[in-house]
Design an enzyme around this catalytic site. Structure first.
Site, PDB file in Angstrom:
ATOM      1  N   ASN A   1       4.800 -11.515  -9.113  1.00  0.00           N
ATOM      2  CA  ASN A   1       4.720 -10.615 -10.014  1.00  0.00           C
ATOM      3  C   ASN A   1       6.051 -10.246 -10.566  1.00  0.00           C
ATOM      4  O   ASN A   1       5.975  -9.364 -11.279  1.00  0.00           O
ATOM      5  CB  ASN A   1       3.955  -9.254  -9.592  1.00  0.00           C
ATOM      6  CG  ASN A   1       2.454  -9.533  -9.042  1.00  0.00           C
ATOM      7  OD1 ASN A   1       1.732 -10.629 -10.013  1.00  0.00           O
ATOM      8  ND2 ASN A   1       1.930  -9.170  -8.373  1.00  0.00           N
ATOM      9  N   THR A   2       7.060 -10.724 -10.229  1.00  0.00           N
ATOM     10  CA  THR A   2       8.505 -10.411 -10.613  1.00  0.00           C
ATOM     11  C   THR A   2       8.884 -11.870 -11.021  1.00  0.00           C
ATOM     12  O   THR A   2       9.153 -12.921 -10.283  1.00  0.00           O
ATOM     13  CB  THR A   2       9.554  -9.981  -9.538  1.00  0.00           C
ATOM     14  OG1 THR A   2       8.866  -8.484  -9.208  1.00  0.00           O
ATOM     15  CG2 THR A   2      11.154  -9.738 -10.224  1.00  0.00           C
TER      16      THR A   2
ATOM     17  N   LYS B   1       8.676 -13.357   4.312  1.00  0.00           N
ATOM     18  CA  LYS B   1       7.429 -13.306   3.693  1.00  0.00           C
ATOM     19  C   LYS B   1       7.141 -14.610   2.600  1.00  0.00           C
ATOM     20  O   LYS B   1       8.017 -14.663   1.834  1.00  0.00           O
ATOM     21  CB  LYS B   1       7.014 -12.088   3.169  1.00  0.00           C
ATOM     22  CG  LYS B   1       5.320 -12.015   2.855  1.00  0.00           C
ATOM     23  CD  LYS B   1       4.822 -10.504   2.440  1.00  0.00           C
ATOM     24  CE  LYS B   1       3.446 -10.503   2.359  1.00  0.00           C
ATOM     25  NZ  LYS B   1       3.042  -9.128   2.125  1.00  0.00           N
TER      26      LYS B   1
ATOM     27  N   ASN C   1      -3.509  -8.345  -8.394  1.00  0.00           N
ATOM     28  CA  ASN C   1      -2.532  -7.453  -9.025  1.00  0.00           C
ATOM     29  C   ASN C   1      -1.426  -8.007  -9.556  1.00  0.00           C
ATOM     30  O   ASN C   1      -1.006  -9.158  -9.291  1.00  0.00           O
ATOM     31  CB  ASN C   1      -1.942  -6.417  -7.746  1.00  0.00           C
ATOM     32  CG  ASN C   1      -0.983  -6.925  -7.108  1.00  0.00           C
ATOM     33  OD1 ASN C   1       0.231  -6.825  -7.292  1.00  0.00           O
ATOM     34  ND2 ASN C   1      -1.183  -7.760  -5.874  1.00  0.00           N
ATOM     35  N   ARG C   2      -0.633  -7.416 -10.397  1.00  0.00           N
ATOM     36  CA  ARG C   2       0.849  -7.734 -10.939  1.00  0.00           C
ATOM     37  C   ARG C   2       1.499  -6.407 -11.360  1.00  0.00           C
ATOM     38  O   ARG C   2       2.145  -6.193 -12.222  1.00  0.00           O
ATOM     39  CB  ARG C   2       0.511  -8.334 -12.436  1.00  0.00           C
ATOM     40  CG  ARG C   2      -0.318  -7.631 -13.318  1.00  0.00           C
ATOM     41  CD  ARG C   2      -0.196  -8.474 -14.575  1.00  0.00           C
ATOM     42  NE  ARG C   2      -1.248  -8.050 -15.911  1.00  0.00           N
ATOM     43  CZ  ARG C   2      -2.436  -8.068 -16.149  1.00  0.00           C
ATOM     44  NH1 ARG C   2      -3.003  -9.256 -15.458  1.00  0.00           N
ATOM     45  NH2 ARG C   2      -3.066  -7.507 -17.116  1.00  0.00           N
TER      46      ARG C   2
ATOM     47  N   SER D   1       6.502 -12.821  -3.859  1.00  0.00           N
ATOM     48  CA  SER D   1       5.560 -12.246  -4.692  1.00  0.00           C
ATOM     49  C   SER D   1       5.556 -12.852  -6.233  1.00  0.00           C
ATOM     50  O   SER D   1       6.573 -13.227  -6.773  1.00  0.00           O
ATOM     51  CB  SER D   1       6.136 -10.813  -5.144  1.00  0.00           C
ATOM     52  OG  SER D   1       5.285 -10.161  -6.301  1.00  0.00           O
TER      53      SER D   1
ATOM     54  N   LYS E   1       4.188   2.059  -0.747  1.00  0.00           N
ATOM     55  CA  LYS E   1       5.417   1.429  -1.491  1.00  0.00           C
ATOM     56  C   LYS E   1       6.570   2.197  -1.118  1.00  0.00           C
ATOM     57  O   LYS E   1       7.968   1.336  -1.180  1.00  0.00           O
ATOM     58  CB  LYS E   1       5.170   1.419  -2.930  1.00  0.00           C
ATOM     59  CG  LYS E   1       4.023   0.335  -3.297  1.00  0.00           C
ATOM     60  CD  LYS E   1       3.863   0.342  -4.828  1.00  0.00           C
ATOM     61  CE  LYS E   1       2.957  -0.561  -5.117  1.00  0.00           C
ATOM     62  NZ  LYS E   1       3.321  -2.047  -4.888  1.00  0.00           N
TER      63      LYS E   1
ATOM     64  N   PHE F   1       6.715  -4.641  -8.267  1.00  0.00           N
ATOM     65  CA  PHE F   1       7.612  -3.896  -7.484  1.00  0.00           C
ATOM     66  C   PHE F   1       7.754  -2.513  -7.960  1.00  0.00           C
ATOM     67  O   PHE F   1       9.025  -1.795  -8.100  1.00  0.00           O
ATOM     68  CB  PHE F   1       8.782  -4.673  -7.193  1.00  0.00           C
ATOM     69  CG  PHE F   1       8.772  -5.900  -6.521  1.00  0.00           C
ATOM     70  CD1 PHE F   1       7.653  -6.317  -5.642  1.00  0.00           C
ATOM     71  CD2 PHE F   1       9.922  -6.609  -6.345  1.00  0.00           C
ATOM     72  CE1 PHE F   1       7.691  -7.376  -4.863  1.00  0.00           C
ATOM     73  CE2 PHE F   1      10.202  -7.909  -5.510  1.00  0.00           C
ATOM     74  CZ  PHE F   1       8.882  -8.265  -4.938  1.00  0.00           C
TER      75      PHE F   1
ATOM     76  N   THR G   1       7.200  -3.055  -1.102  1.00  0.00           N
ATOM     77  CA  THR G   1       8.543  -3.720  -1.627  1.00  0.00           C
ATOM     78  C   THR G   1       9.184  -2.686  -2.113  1.00  0.00           C
ATOM     79  O   THR G   1       8.774  -1.931  -3.210  1.00  0.00           O
ATOM     80  CB  THR G   1       8.264  -4.907  -2.149  1.00  0.00           C
ATOM     81  OG1 THR G   1       7.672  -5.878  -1.532  1.00  0.00           O
ATOM     82  CG2 THR G   1       9.939  -5.428  -2.296  1.00  0.00           C
TER      83      THR G   1
ATOM     84  N   TYR H   1      -4.782  -5.281   3.908  1.00  0.00           N
ATOM     85  CA  TYR H   1      -4.530  -4.552   2.537  1.00  0.00           C
ATOM     86  C   TYR H   1      -5.598  -4.567   1.942  1.00  0.00           C
ATOM     87  O   TYR H   1      -6.622  -3.461   1.977  1.00  0.00           O
ATOM     88  CB  TYR H   1      -3.585  -5.091   1.674  1.00  0.00           C
ATOM     89  CG  TYR H   1      -3.160  -4.294   0.530  1.00  0.00           C
ATOM     90  CD1 TYR H   1      -3.970  -4.318  -0.336  1.00  0.00           C
ATOM     91  CD2 TYR H   1      -2.205  -3.775   0.514  1.00  0.00           C
ATOM     92  CE1 TYR H   1      -3.750  -3.622  -1.704  1.00  0.00           C
ATOM     93  CE2 TYR H   1      -1.444  -3.078  -0.856  1.00  0.00           C
ATOM     94  CZ  TYR H   1      -2.718  -2.917  -1.777  1.00  0.00           C
ATOM     95  OH  TYR H   1      -2.171  -2.102  -2.820  1.00  0.00           O
TER      96      TYR H   1
ATOM     97  N   ASN I   1       1.814 -14.275   1.304  1.00  0.00           N
ATOM     98  CA  ASN I   1       1.635 -13.145   0.413  1.00  0.00           C
ATOM     99  C   ASN I   1       0.413 -13.559  -0.622  1.00  0.00           C
ATOM    100  O   ASN I   1      -0.416 -14.286  -0.062  1.00  0.00           O
ATOM    101  CB  ASN I   1       2.711 -13.305  -0.585  1.00  0.00           C
ATOM    102  CG  ASN I   1       3.245 -11.896  -1.165  1.00  0.00           C
ATOM    103  OD1 ASN I   1       2.478 -11.258  -1.768  1.00  0.00           O
ATOM    104  ND2 ASN I   1       4.554 -11.839  -1.321  1.00  0.00           N
ATOM    105  N   THR I   2       0.173 -13.046  -1.891  1.00  0.00           N
ATOM    106  CA  THR I   2      -0.832 -13.208  -2.433  1.00  0.00           C
ATOM    107  C   THR I   2      -0.741 -14.718  -3.317  1.00  0.00           C
ATOM    108  O   THR I   2       0.415 -15.351  -3.446  1.00  0.00           O
ATOM    109  CB  THR I   2      -0.963 -12.178  -3.644  1.00  0.00           C
ATOM    110  OG1 THR I   2       0.124 -12.101  -4.317  1.00  0.00           O
ATOM    111  CG2 THR I   2      -1.474 -10.935  -3.132  1.00  0.00           C
TER     112      THR I   2
ATOM    113  N   MET J   1       0.841  -1.310  -0.102  1.00  0.00           N
ATOM    114  CA  MET J   1       0.122   0.019   0.020  1.00  0.00           C
ATOM    115  C   MET J   1       0.731   1.256  -0.071  1.00  0.00           C
ATOM    116  O   MET J   1       0.670   2.009  -0.824  1.00  0.00           O
ATOM    117  CB  MET J   1      -0.954  -0.224   1.179  1.00  0.00           C
ATOM    118  CG  MET J   1      -1.838   1.179   1.163  1.00  0.00           C
ATOM    119  SD  MET J   1      -3.202   1.076   0.052  1.00  0.00           S
ATOM    120  CE  MET J   1      -4.114  -0.326   0.563  1.00  0.00           C
TER     121      MET J   1
END
Length: 354
Positions: free
Chosen positions: A188-189, A229, A118-119, A186, A73, A122, A93, A328, A258-259, A71
């Site tokens: 998303n990376t 995490k 979300n994607r 995550s 960042k 970072f 992050t 979140y 995490n997600t 949230m």
């Protein structure tokens, strides 16, 4: 206040593209922190302090409810977060240098599930920018709650060079972090989650532990609490491997979770990214929290995250073995004073157990 948000304010926000609404909220919270007297006024109304502070890994938390990473960042509005009733905030992050993240659109709402996908990838301004923001807006030593710094690797950094990214973030932000969270979970990376595997995990965690001890010795204080995490999509044998390393290296705790890249049956979208919020992630993250608690006989402090949208779902995480919770997506759907509601309920719950 909750009904005003859910019936009037949220419908207006939800007419905006999700990331645009987030940016508006970010601007509002940053402004709130800069207006003289405003945060102290809100803090008097919202801040819920337990009869005894929650003491965990050497830190005192005024209550059990924290804001999860993602949230804030860049560490820009933690002062406002405290004023709205949270007992800690996790910023990031963050990566060594700023990066734009993944292309837009990259944030999606699913109100029927109480979920987000979300994607983001970072997206952040970099460690130096976060350092300056925290020093200016909410400096260590002048805080009413702990601030954790969630660190990651840059998108362009190959896995065999990832350790240096984490060390760089640690070195830059050590003087402003109350604790650090190592984000290797995550989705998303690309490739990041491979750092949870045996091939990379120990090297990374040993390097950070040693850097932490060296920094503490140099300055003559205790090492920072280090947390890891983890993803909800790990198998129990994979979690066992991680727990073995965390206990062996005497890490301070684990954030679960995490997600998730999984989706509930019939989910109405094929958008890729991490799913947060709602019943599906709530059940899985609680299962992981309880597995960690039982597997470690309660020796490893746990921060429970995932699907918390009510006092009951927050209490469920504590019953499963968590000592703190973070929110979140629940904050997005339930509004700015949701942390106060949760903290009051969990304080009453604690008092009932005394």
């Amino acid at each position: 206040m909750a009904s005003i948000y859910e019936n009037i304010i949220r419908p207006l926000l939800f007419r905006m593209e999700p990331e645009q609404a987030h940016d508006r909220g970010r601007t509002l919270l940053m402004t709130m922190g800069k207006v003289p007297g405003l945060c102290p006024m809100y803090r008097r109304y919202n801040q819920v302090r337990s009869d005894k502070p929650v003491r965990l890994f050497g830190l005192d938390f005024p209550n059990r409810v924290g804001l999860a990473a993602g949230m804030d960042k860049d560490g820009e509005f933690a002062r406002a977060v405290e004023a709205l009733g949270f007992g800690h905030a996790e910023v990031g992050t963050v990566t060594p240098q700023g990066q734009p993240g993944n292309p837009r659109p990259r944030l999606f709402r699913f109100p029927q599930y109480g979920s987000l996908v979300n994607r983001m990838g970072f997206n952040n301004k970099g460690a130096e920018a976060m350092l300056h923001s925290l020093e200016k807006s909410y400096p260590k030593g002048k805080r009413g709650m702990p601030v954790g710094v969630n660190i990651g690797k840059a998108k362009a950094t190959p896995l065999d060079k990832a350790v240096e990214d984490y060390l760089s973030c640690f070195r830059t932000l050590a003087d402003q972090a109350d604790y650090f969270t190592i984000n290797i979970s995550s989705p998303n990376t690309q490739g990041l989650r491979e750092l949870q595997s045996k091939a990379y995990l120990r090297e990374l965690l040993v390097a950070l532990r040693d850097e932490n001890k060296a920094h503490a010795k140099k300055l003559g204080h205790e090492p920072h609490p280090l947390l890891l995490k983890i993803a909800p999509d790990l198998s129990f044998p994979e979690i066992d491997l991680i727990l073995e390393v965390l206990l062996d290296l005497e890490y301070s705790g684990v954030i679960a979770t995490n997600t998730t890249i999984a989706r509930p049956e019939g989910f109405p979208s094929s958008e890729t990214g991490g799913l947060s919020g709602g019943e599906f992630i709530r059940r899985r993250s609680t299962e992981v929290v309880n597995y960690i608690y039982r597997a470690t006989s309660g020796k490893l402090p746990i921060v429970g995250v995932g699907g918390i949208d009510s006092p009951e779902s927050a209490g469920e995480k504590l019953d499963a073995g968590a000592s703190l919770v973070q929110i979140y997506t629940g904050w997005v759907y339930r509004g700015p004073f949701f942390a106060r509601e949760l903290a009051k309920a969990l304080r009453a719950r604690d008092n009932d157990w005394v």
